[in-house]
Write a protein that holds these residues in place. Sequence first.
Motif, short mmCIF file in Angstrom:
data_model
loop_
_atom_site.label_atom_id
_atom_site.label_comp_id
_atom_site.label_asym_id
_atom_site.label_seq_id
_atom_site.Cartn_x
_atom_site.Cartn_y
_atom_site.Cartn_z
N VAL A 155 -2.60 -1.27 -3.64
CA VAL A 155 -3.67 -0.91 -2.71
C VAL A 155 -3.45 -1.65 -1.40
O VAL A 155 -3.08 -2.82 -1.38
N LEU A 156 -3.64 -0.92 -0.28
CA LEU A 156 -3.46 -1.54 1.04
C LEU A 156 -4.82 -2.03 1.55
O LEU A 156 -5.76 -1.26 1.63
N VAL A 157 -4.88 -3.33 1.89
CA VAL A 157 -6.12 -3.83 2.50
C VAL A 157 -5.80 -4.38 3.89
O VAL A 157 -4.66 -4.69 4.21
N ARG A 158 -6.84 -4.47 4.65
CA ARG A 158 -6.68 -4.99 6.01
C ARG A 158 -7.09 -6.47 5.96
O ARG A 158 -8.28 -6.79 5.88
N ALA A 159 -6.09 -7.37 5.98
CA ALA A 159 -6.42 -8.79 5.83
C ALA A 159 -5.24 -9.63 6.26
O ALA A 159 -4.22 -9.11 6.71
#
Lengths: 897, 85
Positions: A776-780
């Motif tokens: 899963v791609l997260v913005r962090a």
Amino acid sequence: MTHSANLILAVSLIYVALLFCLAWFVDRRAARGRERWLHSPVVYTLSLSVYCTAWTFYGAVGSAARSGLEFATIYLGPTLVFVGWWWLIRKIVRIGRTHRITSIADMISSRYGKSGALAAIATLVAVMAATPYIALQLQSVTLSFEVIIGGGAEHDARIAFWTAVGMAVFTILFGTRTLDENERHYGVVAAIAAEAIVKLTALIAVGMFAIFGISGGLPESLSTTLTAANFDESVFGSRWVTLLFLSAAAIICLPRQFQVTVVENTSERQLVTASWMFPFYLLLTSAFVLPIAGAGLATMPSDANPDLFVLTLPLSAGKQELAILAFIGGFSSATSMVIVSTIALSTMVSNHIIAPISMWLLSLRREEQSGDVMRVLLMTRRFAIVAVLGLGYLYFILTGGSGALASIGLIAFCGVAQFLPSLIAGIFWRGATKAGAMSGLLTGFVLWTYTLFLPSFDGTFILSAETIRDGLFGIGMLRPHALAGFTGADPLVHATFWSVGANAAVLILVSLFTRLSPLERLQGTLFVDVFRSEPGQTLGVVRRSAATEDLFILAQRILGRDAAAALFASAARAQGKTSGLPDPSPAFISRFERELAGSVGAASAHAMVNRSAGGETISLTDLMDIADEAAKLMRTSQALAAKSREAEHTAAQLRAANERLRSLDMQKDEFLSQVSHELRTPMTSVRSFAEILEQSPDLDADTRRRFAAIIQKESIRLTSLLDEIRDMSFLHEDADSVPLDDIDGEKVLDVAVEVALAASGGRRVAFNWGQRAGPVLVRAHADRLSQVFINLISNAIKHNNGPDPAIRIDSRVVDGAYEVAIEDNGPGIPEGLRERVFERFFRHSAAGGAGLGLPISLRIMQTFGGSIGLEPGRSSGARFIIRTPLASAGIPPPESP
Amino acid sequence: MRRKGTPPAPDPGEQALAARRLREIAFVLPFVGLALITPPIIHIFADSRTVFGIPIIILYIFGVWAALVLSAFRLARRLREEGDR
């Protein structure tokens, strides 16, 4: 000894030529915009002294010689009016400037619905009333000329004729060279101001001569006046009050006074100064009247004309220069009056009588040229000047020029007093109607003509001597000096009572029984409430439509090409247009009409504009808006209330911000004291063990090593504490500057679990994976996210003091966020403390760090736009839930485990 | 234009009251003058008494006149200062 006629003629001509040069010079400077000193209150006040005519210069002394102090009323009335300027003159001047009023007739007609008929009637009254007054000036110049060249007072009609001709030429040259758009005559005002100084100087010089040269001191000169004038209490009776009233009315209603007070006024500042300076001028003038009269009565033969004492006193004493100065003073009083009077009257005649007729004639001819109306008006003004002086000359001839100067002047005063009821009602009573004003004015005018004007001819004009004695058709009730059997009164008191009284009564009664037209209502409100309404705010009330081209042609015809072009260009600019003609909005049409009114009067301007614009409608709602005081007050108070609400709101916001700042400040103090406390504990133990090691060299090796180990452990704790504090402040400062990337949350989690387990320091913990979210791609930020995971996992290990410690981690994607749950089976966190675990330095159990780990983690998650939550675990322990927003693009479809 | 000696920050309410009183004086002044120079008050002075050889009625009328001018002068100055504020 007397002077030759040629010498006197030459002196008079030189004097007139000097005046003309002054006026010409001032006009030129004014045209170049260098007229600042002309706006000075002193010049304005001096120009007001046109009130003091030959009547004052010669007649006041005559009046004082005949009836003592009575002469003073003529100057006390205006004194009261000017001292009370705040009450009346201020309002008239403000109205005059706002509405571009050009004359007293214009003022009255403008107030009563811009009625052309009313303006014409008022003009007629003004011309009639001025006739005896102008005759008075001709008479005084004639008499003084005859006396100074050594003849008897012959009342020579030829001298009067040439005086009239000279004055007409002079006034035409002076006053009608241009049709000024404001009706302001700077040159004339300057000349009048100069004449005011000349006549005052001359009168003071003769007065000084009378006091010190003839009577031998002030008390002597004054007591001779009163004994000779046979003074008694009866002076202060009804005639005294009537004269006060008439002179007070005249200072407002005389066309020439209206001209200098209202039309030539350029700022209210002038009025403030004039309020005391003009009464002071009158006081100075009057102060020297009694001594001259006294000296004249004491030394002159009993058959001498007291009206000429000012001149005959120096003549009989052989003071030639003083006599010439006195003659010039009288001449100057007469010329200034005639110039201003005829200018004012000719303006009225051309605006209110000729302009409507010529507009009609020119529109019949259908040849419209630029400035043609202007040329016609200028021509009519010249003819009107000649006509007005001609009427004055006729009056002089018909009455034989024999009456006392003061009594002739009072006829004029009573005539112009007929304007007073319409004027006062117009500016203080909204309900006064056009019909009321017109019938009142006509009634007063007819009564004045019948009871005072016509009888002044002594039976030589219209009314025969028998009619004056016995009444019209021999009816006793109609006797001009005893109307309705009102006998025993002084003719002037009688005429004033009947004409002004009936005028006012008719005005009030007819107004009560007639209705106001919308335009009258509008004008009435604008006049009465002149201090309350904003100029320009009401311009849009009268709704008209017209082609701008038609209006432009009209403006060209009246104002001339250049002035019209300038006016329309400025209006177009005001509407935001860079070129071309302005839009014919109702506001523009009304403004245009007001500009025209400054040249041709309100009634003519209104008629002309309406001819181009077709019919008008007056917006009733707008009118009500202006007229309805209650509504206006309500709106004002509403606006005030809104303002105060706004202020309250702002104050509340400020208070809240202040509260927040104060609590932040307190938090900071608290944080600092907590930090120093936290740093102090390990430091104290480090220091004490180091001191023991230093001061006790005989310690055994084991104890030494143990103490050194404690020092090392405490140092590590200190270091990590300092790191945490640094992280904390770093996060506070640069919360928004952490660079965010699209990263795989699951990979970060895997690595973090490994690190945390390895660092658990050999504690045995059962670790279980629950559900996994899959890639899963997260913005962090990878390091910081990992820091959060490690921190929470280590906490779960550290605080788990159960017999069979276990950790379970689940991850999933829910509602656009990547969610990781870290759960342990330890003692958990009681419900009341769940909020507080995220506070700084909060420590629930004895184990572990400084209590900054959770606040730091929460802060990091907040910088990603995520969160950390705390729930009770499924068994006994705590369950932390970490949420991170998904990256917006390129989310790989979650794989099911 | 504030004259020397006036305090730098006068109370606005006090100021408004003073301005209003000033206008009320300006309003009343002509009526006071009128009452003084018309019957019946003027009859008090209308006799043959003299002061320094000058009939008292002349002194009275010109005195009232001068007082009116002086009051108007002082009022005008104060009102203009008000206007400048």
